[in-house]
Scaffold this motif. Structure first.
Motif, PDB file in Angstrom:
ATOM      1  N   SER A 189       0.833  -1.207   0.000  1.00 23.66           N
ATOM      2  CA  SER A 189       0.000   0.000   0.000  1.00 23.66           C
ATOM      3  C   SER A 189       0.866   1.255   0.000  1.00 23.66           C
ATOM      4  O   SER A 189       0.597   2.209  -0.742  1.00 23.66           O
ATOM      5  N   ALA A 190       1.925   1.248   0.812  1.00 20.58           N
ATOM      6  CA  ALA A 190       2.779   2.435   0.911  1.00 20.58           C
ATOM      7  C   ALA A 190       3.539   2.684  -0.380  1.00 20.58           C
ATOM      8  O   ALA A 190       3.587   3.817  -0.883  1.00 20.58           O
ATOM      9  N   THR A 191       4.140   1.644  -0.934  1.00 23.26           N
ATOM     10  CA  THR A 191       4.980   1.831  -2.122  1.00 23.26           C
ATOM     11  C   THR A 191       4.163   2.094  -3.378  1.00 23.26           C
ATOM     12  O   THR A 191       4.696   2.609  -4.354  1.00 23.26           O
ATOM     13  N   SER A 192       2.878   1.777  -3.350  1.00 25.69           N
ATOM     14  CA  SER A 192       2.036   2.034  -4.521  1.00 25.69           C
ATOM     15  C   SER A 192       1.714   3.519  -4.687  1.00 25.69           C
ATOM     16  O   SER A 192       1.301   3.951  -5.760  1.00 25.69           O
ATOM     17  N   ARG A 193       1.910   4.308  -3.621  1.00 25.17           N
ATOM     18  CA  ARG A 193       1.608   5.741  -3.680  1.00 25.17           C
ATOM     19  C   ARG A 193       2.788   6.539  -3.128  1.00 25.17           C
ATOM     20  O   ARG A 193       2.725   7.090  -2.025  1.00 25.17           O
ATOM     21  N   PRO A 194       3.900   6.605  -3.869  1.00 19.18           N
ATOM     22  CA  PRO A 194       5.081   7.321  -3.367  1.00 19.18           C
ATOM     23  C   PRO A 194       4.811   8.791  -3.076  1.00 19.18           C
ATOM     24  O   PRO A 194       5.486   9.392  -2.236  1.00 19.18           O
ATOM     25  N   GLU A 195       3.820   9.389  -3.746  1.00 20.15           N
ATOM     26  CA  GLU A 195       3.515  10.790  -3.479  1.00 20.15           C
ATOM     27  C   GLU A 195       2.970  10.976  -2.067  1.00 20.15           C
ATOM     28  O   GLU A 195       3.202  12.011  -1.429  1.00 20.15           O
ATOM     29  N   HIS A 196       2.245   9.958  -1.555  1.00 16.09           N
ATOM     30  CA  HIS A 196       1.781  10.038  -0.171  1.00 16.09           C
ATOM     31  C   HIS A 196       2.967  10.053   0.793  1.00 16.09           C
ATOM     32  O   HIS A 196       2.972  10.824   1.774  1.00 16.09           O
ATOM     33  N   LEU A 197       3.942   9.208   0.533  1.00 15.05           N
ATOM     34  CA  LEU A 197       5.122   9.129   1.402  1.00 15.05           C
ATOM     35  C   LEU A 197       5.861  10.461   1.431  1.00 15.05           C
ATOM     36  O   LEU A 197       6.217  10.972   2.497  1.00 15.05           O
ATOM     37  N   GLN A 198       6.083  11.035   0.248  1.00 12.61           N
ATOM     38  CA  GLN A 198       6.838  12.283   0.173  1.00 12.61           C
ATOM     39  C   GLN A 198       6.089  13.435   0.820  1.00 12.61           C
ATOM     40  O   GLN A 198       6.684  14.268   1.512  1.00 12.61           O
ATOM     41  N   ASN A 199       4.783  13.494   0.604  1.00  9.66           N
ATOM     42  CA  ASN A 199       4.001  14.579   1.208  1.00  9.66           C
ATOM     43  C   ASN A 199       4.042  14.512   2.736  1.00  9.66           C
ATOM     44  O   ASN A 199       4.111  15.540   3.417  1.00  9.66           O
ATOM     45  N   PHE A 200       4.006  13.297   3.282  1.00 18.30           N
ATOM     46  CA  PHE A 200       4.075  13.156   4.736  1.00 18.30           C
ATOM     47  C   PHE A 200       5.440  13.635   5.239  1.00 18.30           C
ATOM     48  O   PHE A 200       5.520  14.395   6.220  1.00 18.30           O
ATOM     49  N   LEU A 201       6.502  13.190   4.570  1.00 22.00           N
ATOM     50  CA  LEU A 201       7.846  13.598   4.989  1.00 22.00           C
ATOM     51  C   LEU A 201       8.038  15.108   4.850  1.00 22.00           C
ATOM     52  O   LEU A 201       8.690  15.742   5.693  1.00 22.00           O
ATOM     53  N   ASP A 202       7.477  15.691   3.801  1.00 22.62           N
ATOM     54  CA  ASP A 202       7.554  17.143   3.649  1.00 22.62           C
ATOM     55  C   ASP A 202       6.894  17.851   4.824  1.00 22.62           C
ATOM     56  O   ASP A 202       7.351  18.912   5.276  1.00 22.62           O
ATOM     57  N   GLY A 203       5.808  17.267   5.326  1.00 25.04           N
ATOM     58  CA  GLY A 203       5.093  17.878   6.447  1.00 25.04           C
ATOM     59  C   GLY A 203       5.881  17.865   7.742  1.00 25.04           C
ATOM     60  O   GLY A 203       5.624  18.683   8.638  1.00 25.04           O
ATOM     61  N   LEU A 204       6.858  16.962   7.851  1.00 25.73           N
ATOM     62  CA  LEU A 204       7.663  16.893   9.070  1.00 25.73           C
ATOM     63  C   LEU A 204       8.619  18.066   9.200  1.00 25.73           C
ATOM     64  O   LEU A 204       9.140  18.330  10.277  1.00 25.73           O
ATOM     65  N   ARG A 205       8.855  18.754   8.087  1.00 26.39           N
ATOM     66  CA  ARG A 205       9.817  19.861   8.110  1.00 26.39           C
ATOM     67  C   ARG A 205       9.228  21.121   8.748  1.00 26.39           C
ATOM     68  O   ARG A 205       9.967  22.018   9.143  1.00 26.39           O
ATOM     69  N   GLY A 206       7.922  21.195   8.810  1.00 25.48           N
ATOM     70  CA  GLY A 206       7.295  22.385   9.377  1.00 25.48           C
ATOM     71  C   GLY A 206       7.185  22.292  10.889  1.00 25.48           C
ATOM     72  O   GLY A 206       7.507  21.270  11.509  1.00 25.48           O
ATOM     73  N   PRO A 207       6.714  23.358  11.532  1.00 26.31           N
ATOM     74  CA  PRO A 207       6.544  23.344  12.986  1.00 26.31           C
ATOM     75  C   PRO A 207       5.449  22.369  13.397  1.00 26.31           C
ATOM     76  O   PRO A 207       4.457  22.178  12.683  1.00 26.31           O
ATOM     77  N   ARG A 208       5.651  21.729  14.531  1.00 26.55           N
ATOM     78  CA  ARG A 208       4.653  20.787  15.039  1.00 26.55           C
ATOM     79  C   ARG A 208       3.493  21.557  15.647  1.00 26.55           C
ATOM     80  O   ARG A 208       3.697  22.383  16.542  1.00 26.55           O
ATOM     81  N   PRO A 209       2.264  21.311  15.166  1.00 29.59           N
ATOM     82  CA  PRO A 209       1.133  22.079  15.702  1.00 29.59           C
ATOM     83  C   PRO A 209       0.851  21.720  17.155  1.00 29.59           C
ATOM     84  O   PRO A 209       0.997  20.568  17.571  1.00 29.59           O
ATOM     85  N   VAL A 210       0.452  22.709  17.922  1.00 29.91           N
ATOM     86  CA  VAL A 210       0.041  22.488  19.300  1.00 29.91           C
ATOM     87  C   VAL A 210      -1.483  22.516  19.329  1.00 29.91           C
ATOM     88  O   VAL A 210      -2.108  23.514  18.964  1.00 29.91           O
ATOM     89  N   LEU A 211      -2.078  21.394  19.736  1.00 31.00           N
ATOM     90  CA  LEU A 211      -3.529  21.267  19.703  1.00 31.00           C
ATOM     91  C   LEU A 211      -4.114  21.571  21.070  1.00 31.00           C
ATOM     92  O   LEU A 211      -3.623  21.094  22.104  1.00 31.00           O
ATOM     93  N   ASP A 212      -5.154  22.365  21.072  1.00 32.10           N
ATOM     94  CA  ASP A 212      -5.829  22.742  22.313  1.00 32.10           C
ATOM     95  C   ASP A 212      -7.181  22.039  22.356  1.00 32.10           C
ATOM     96  O   ASP A 212      -8.087  22.353  21.574  1.00 32.10           O
ATOM     97  N   PHE A 213      -7.312  21.066  23.249  1.00 35.39           N
ATOM     98  CA  PHE A 213      -8.567  20.324  23.362  1.00 35.39           C
ATOM     99  C   PHE A 213      -9.448  20.858  24.489  1.00 35.39           C
ATOM    100  O   PHE A 213     -10.470  20.244  24.808  1.00 35.39           O
ATOM    101  N   SER A 214      -9.084  21.977  25.090  1.00 35.75           N
ATOM    102  CA  SER A 214      -9.858  22.508  26.212  1.00 35.75           C
ATOM    103  C   SER A 214     -11.312  22.818  25.856  1.00 35.75           C
ATOM    104  O   SER A 214     -12.187  22.711  26.738  1.00 35.75           O
ATOM    105  N   PRO A 215     -11.649  23.190  24.582  1.00 34.83           N
ATOM    106  CA  PRO A 215     -13.066  23.413  24.279  1.00 34.83           C
ATOM    107  C   PRO A 215     -13.941  22.183  24.492  1.00 34.83           C
ATOM    108  O   PRO A 215     -15.168  22.315  24.643  1.00 34.83           O
ATOM    109  N   LEU A 216     -13.343  20.984  24.541  1.00 36.69           N
ATOM    110  CA  LEU A 216     -14.140  19.780  24.784  1.00 36.69           C
ATOM    111  C   LEU A 216     -14.699  19.750  26.207  1.00 36.69           C
ATOM    112  O   LEU A 216     -15.550  18.920  26.519  1.00 36.69           O
TER     113      LEU A 216
END
Length: 280
Positions: A189-216
């Motif tokens: 499944s992973a190797t059949s869609r190399p664009e998915h792999l690259q897009n995920f790795l590209d996303g690791l280069r950005g800042p890690r989002p901080v999620l606020d779940f307090s509205p729950l």
């Protein structure tokens, strides 16, 4: 749907596509009744079927099960990191399929999406169910990347069967679940869609989002929080954090269970989901 047809469910005969406003999305569907929208985790090769296929075979006897490949995974459209919005994708799926309200079942990344959806669109969610979802606090959990997250990210760089074997092994408490069939399925499944792999790795280069779940804290949606005591990917403290925030919630902590509660303990998981949805 007959008992015989439920037992014969496969990836192929439950496979469907829907065109939403922004994406062509693949999903697997079986059963009828109240809707269970199933959202997979972030690992390479993850799909709705790979995360929930065996559970669908049982739960589809009473529910309309929809296991989605989110944009950027599986057979759904590729999605660069700057356009990845799984809350919006889930909303578009409900709209495109004409579903007014659904119970959300989210594993890991899918659990985060489900919790965020509960904050953004509570009128479209009947129940919130998470398994191994990351809702960070820092009392006991590692400050940096966990052992499992490191292996997961390495598997994006090496989606070979060897890389996937390490991934499946760390996702589970019992190495018997790291079957060659599952390892090969995830690698293919992973190797059949190399664009998915690259897009995920590209996303690791950005800042890690901080999620606020307090509205729950003001949420009226009943929530079932499930976590493996032996999860090496996301520490169970994350689920302690969630259950401390959500008023109408309960936590089930499973011993001898890793990151995939629905895979390692399918009978108990299915019973928990059914009892929770039917009783709330």
């Amino acid at each position: 749907m007959t008992q015989e047809s439920v037992e014969e469910l496969t990836d192929e005969n439950t496979s469907k596509f829907v065109q939403t406003k922004d994406w062509n999305i693949h999903y697997n569907e079986a059963g009828s009744g109240p809707v269970l929208l199933m959202l997979h985790g972030s690992g390479p090769g993850a799909t709705g079927w790979s995360n929930f296929g065996p559970n669908m075979k049982e739960l589809s006897k009473k529910y309309r099960c929809i296991a989605v490949d989110m944009p950027g995974w599986g057979r759904s459209d590729a999605c660069p990191p700057e356009k990845r919005d799984h809350v919006e994708a889930a909303l578009q799926i409900l709209d495109a399929l004409g579903i007014e309200k659904a119970a959300f079942l989210g594993n890991s990344m899918g659990g985060i999406t489900s919790a965020r959806f509960a904050m953004a669109h509570p009128e479209r969610m009947s129940h919130l169910i998470t398994m191994g979802a990351g809702a960070r606090s820092t009392l006991f959990a590692p400050a940096g990347r966990s052992e499992g997250i490191k292996v997961l990210q390495d598997a994006y760089r090496d989606p070979s069967p060897e890389g996937m074997r390490r991934l499946v092994d760390i996702m589970t408490f019992d190495s018997a679940f790291a079957t060659e069939e599952l390892v090969q399925q995830r690698s293919n499944s992973a190797t059949s869609r190399p664009e998915h792999l690259q897009n995920f790795l590209d996303g690791l280069r950005g800042p890690r989002p901080v999620l606020d779940f307090s509205p729950l804290a003001t949420s009226e949606i009943p929530a079932l929080i499930i976590h493996g005591r032996d999860d090496r990917v996301v520490h169970f403290e994350n689920s302690l954090n969630l259950v401390s925030i959500i008023p109408n919630s309960r936590l089930v902590l499973l011993n001898q269970c890793g990151h995939w509660a629905q895979v390692e303990h399918p009978k108990e998981f299915n019973q928990l989901v059914d009892g929770f949805v039917a009783g709330n």
